[in-house]
Design a protein around this motif. Sequence first.
Motif, PDB file in Angstrom:
ATOM      1  N   LEU A  49      28.844   4.476 -78.798  1.00  0.00           N
ATOM      2  CA  LEU A  49      27.877   5.346 -78.147  1.00  0.00           C
ATOM      3  C   LEU A  49      28.427   5.880 -76.833  1.00  0.00           C
ATOM      4  N   ALA A  50      27.971   7.070 -76.473  1.00  0.00           N
ATOM      5  CA  ALA A  50      28.303   7.634 -75.167  1.00  0.00           C
ATOM      6  C   ALA A  50      26.995   7.840 -74.417  1.00  0.00           C
ATOM      7  N   LEU A  51      26.667   6.865 -73.598  1.00  0.00           N
ATOM      8  CA  LEU A  51      25.410   6.913 -72.845  1.00  0.00           C
ATOM      9  C   LEU A  51      25.570   7.856 -71.663  1.00  0.00           C
ATOM     10  N   SER A  52      24.650   8.799 -71.514  1.00  0.00           N
ATOM     11  CA  SER A  52      24.740   9.712 -70.370  1.00  0.00           C
ATOM     12  C   SER A  52      23.375   9.887 -69.715  1.00  0.00           C
ATOM     13  N   VAL A  53      23.253  10.888 -68.849  1.00  0.00           N
ATOM     14  CA  VAL A  53      22.122  10.951 -67.915  1.00  0.00           C
ATOM     15  C   VAL A  53      20.750  10.831 -68.575  1.00  0.00           C
ATOM     16  N   ARG A  54      20.561  11.507 -69.725  1.00  0.00           N
ATOM     17  CA  ARG A  54      19.226  11.480 -70.350  1.00  0.00           C
ATOM     18  C   ARG A  54      18.846  10.079 -70.800  1.00  0.00           C
TER      19      ARG A  54
END
Lengths: 445, 445
Positions: A49-54
């Motif tokens: 997974l690539a967890l980002s701001v949202r």
Amino acid sequence: MKHINIIGGGLAGSLMAVLLAQKGYQVRVYERRPDMRKVQLDGGRSINLALSVRGIHALEEAGLKEEVMELAIPMPGRMIHHRDGSLEFQPYSNDPSNYINSVSRAELNKRLMTRSENLAKVDYFFNCRCLGMDFETGEAEMLNTETGEKFKLDGETTIAADGAFSAVRYDMQKTERFNFSQDFLTHGYKELEIPSAKGGGFQMEKNALHIWPRDEYMMIALPNLDGSFTCTLFFPFDGEDSFNSMQTKDQVKAFFDKQFPDAVAMMPTLLDDYFENPTGSLVTVRCFPWAYQDKVALMGDACHAVVPFFGQGMNAAFEDCSELSKCIDENKGDWAKIFDQYQHARKANSDAIADMAIENYTEMRDHVNDAEFVFQKQVEHHLENHTDSYKSRYEMVSFSRIPYAEAYRRGKLNKEILKKITAGIEKVEEIDMAKAEKIIKEVMG
Amino acid sequence: MKHINIIGGGLAGSLMAVLLAQKGYQVRVYERRPDMRKVQLDGGRSINLALSVRGIHALEEAGLKEEVMELAIPMPGRMIHHRDGSLEFQPYSNDPSNYINSVSRAELNKRLMTRSENLAKVDYFFNCRCLGMDFETGEAEMLNTETGEKFKLDGETTIAADGAFSAVRYDMQKTERFNFSQDFLTHGYKELEIPSAKGGGFQMEKNALHIWPRDEYMMIALPNLDGSFTCTLFFPFDGEDSFNSMQTKDQVKAFFDKQFPDAVAMMPTLLDDYFENPTGSLVTVRCFPWAYQDKVALMGDACHAVVPFFGQGMNAAFEDCSELSKCIDENKGDWAKIFDQYQHARKANSDAIADMAIENYTEMRDHVNDAEFVFQKQVEHHLENHTDSYKSRYEMVSFSRIPYAEAYRRGKLNKEILKKITAGIEKVEEIDMAKAEKIIKEVMG
């Protein structure tokens, strides 16, 4: 207080359980698989997974940001592995404090489960598979796969976060005027591995999303906390170079030696992984409506599965949780209204990220190789640095909460802006910023 | 010789049964409904059929053209009923021998059934509903709705012609990488009636497809052999003028009096029909693949349901029969190859007619009112009359067997051609034919 059924204890279902419990609801989560904290599940098909701001924002609303970020490895850019063996780092953002985060799906899921169970308002029921839903009553038919016992969930209020092949949605398809599509790419994927270095540590740059772009296909690698990388080969099912055409160990070895020689040197279990791990397919799911009266709403992949090339599948699902949580607060107890407001707020945005994710496959496997692409990215970063009005699409999607549909719309305008600004110039230094600002204003209207 | 199962004894299934029996196959047709030759089925949701060249060609291959044409009423053009009560006849073709044919779905279906049963190689099993298919074995699970008995069809070779909500396709959706979509229009339809005149005969022009175009919606009427017309109101589900907004007899009466006054005078049972007949929905279905190995192939609405605005649903299904028949002849006994060749030959064409059918709704309900549209049609007929190279899209779709995909492609070029030829002129007589021929050649390449 009312209780809520959640079908699916994956990432979205588990985060939603926390948010609901914090509002005082009693929550029952029914998960098809065994408890992954106790049983090792079949692996070999997870794309990291690539967890980002949202996603981070939604976790923060649930008070979970800090402990989840313990699992995260920052990736501020792409590390391109060229055919000639050379490496090229392409930062995602102009701002070095902007990065996406490599996270293990399993570890994140376990934390969300434990955290929601600790709230004492949430009960998990494992090995409970949903077989379908009766939309007259809202009752879901369930099967306990350990005991073979069938049972029904009351039809009061259910959230179906049961994934891209959702059993609830499958029956919803038969309700009146339900629009639905499932579209598979002609490419699939295969999980492979680069283990940690002997004696520990990473064999490549830790803080990057590694890409081996080869025009028609690509391999990527994302770092894990233990020093290993999870690699994924995205590859056509059919054709000259394809999963179907590579059937023997010799063929696979020859292909990897030729296309990914630097990676092969770090992949001692390549051939075993290739033949033992399943070949996954890549589906885009769209549908509408997402909700049926006050009885049930779909969430995450169940209503908008996307291909993984923008790293936004989980982030979009967590944004669903955020939005549904907001709708619950704004329409106390009126679940028909809650679900309706939620689905209308999210539909256009989920369509936009679905489209952008498909487009991004071409960018990742092909365009990143291209001098023109690299130059355009430099120009974008320059504009972001020197104006307040320009934001690249990647920046909007990954490092802001600008709605996806708006990011998609502005991204199209960006192309026009860049075309005009870069006409006749070859270096970032040649940009006339006064003219550039005027162009941006004109195009953005 | 081998036997073949056909699921669905509608138009496509029954015609295919004839074609297969003529090749010597034993055919078993399983139909969900009772035998419509013995039992009056629920009516109120049939849109009359418009049989044209493609359908007629397939019937001719089966030796059925003559007896079917006994049921047909020629419609060489549209009769537009304007708001002011005036009538305007718009011919479909430049060639008066070209017309589409109004045919009763039930009567046609009955003839096809009787004709195929007479072949002694075809058996019909009525009240047999397909519940689904096991794609491992190819076995269909069936329910006899009279006896409640469940039974299985052997999984040798099955043709699924079981309609837009096909049970076979529904299970096929779970097979690997099956692309599928179902899209509903926001408009629905309601069947209404104009009975025959007192003492017999038609109350309006018999040989026309009548349209009351009202921009956002429309009513149409097609003639029946008994002097009546089957009318269909195509209308939004929601909004100011919509099925949802018209709930009382007074509302319906006022609306029809205002919008369709000339028709109301001929519709004594309008209010009863309106409230007794169901409101139908309008779905477009697309999928691929259409076949699974040598076990099963989808046909007709089961794989490509279209909206009715080009009058091509049945014609397209009959063209499937024609194509499958050809593939059987060319690949004797190799059913995997037969099905594969069939699906690839038909897919792009069925996508094209689906798109054209949706576009045609706007043409029928709106553009036909427009002076510019009428002028363009005149120009098209003039070009057809004076060149060999120009054919209107309607002509290609309805009066030729040019593949739908090709008609769609050429139709787009036609727009360009017409734009260039009509630039600056207001009358057909002003067309410079030498210049026009040059433009046609240039654009068509």
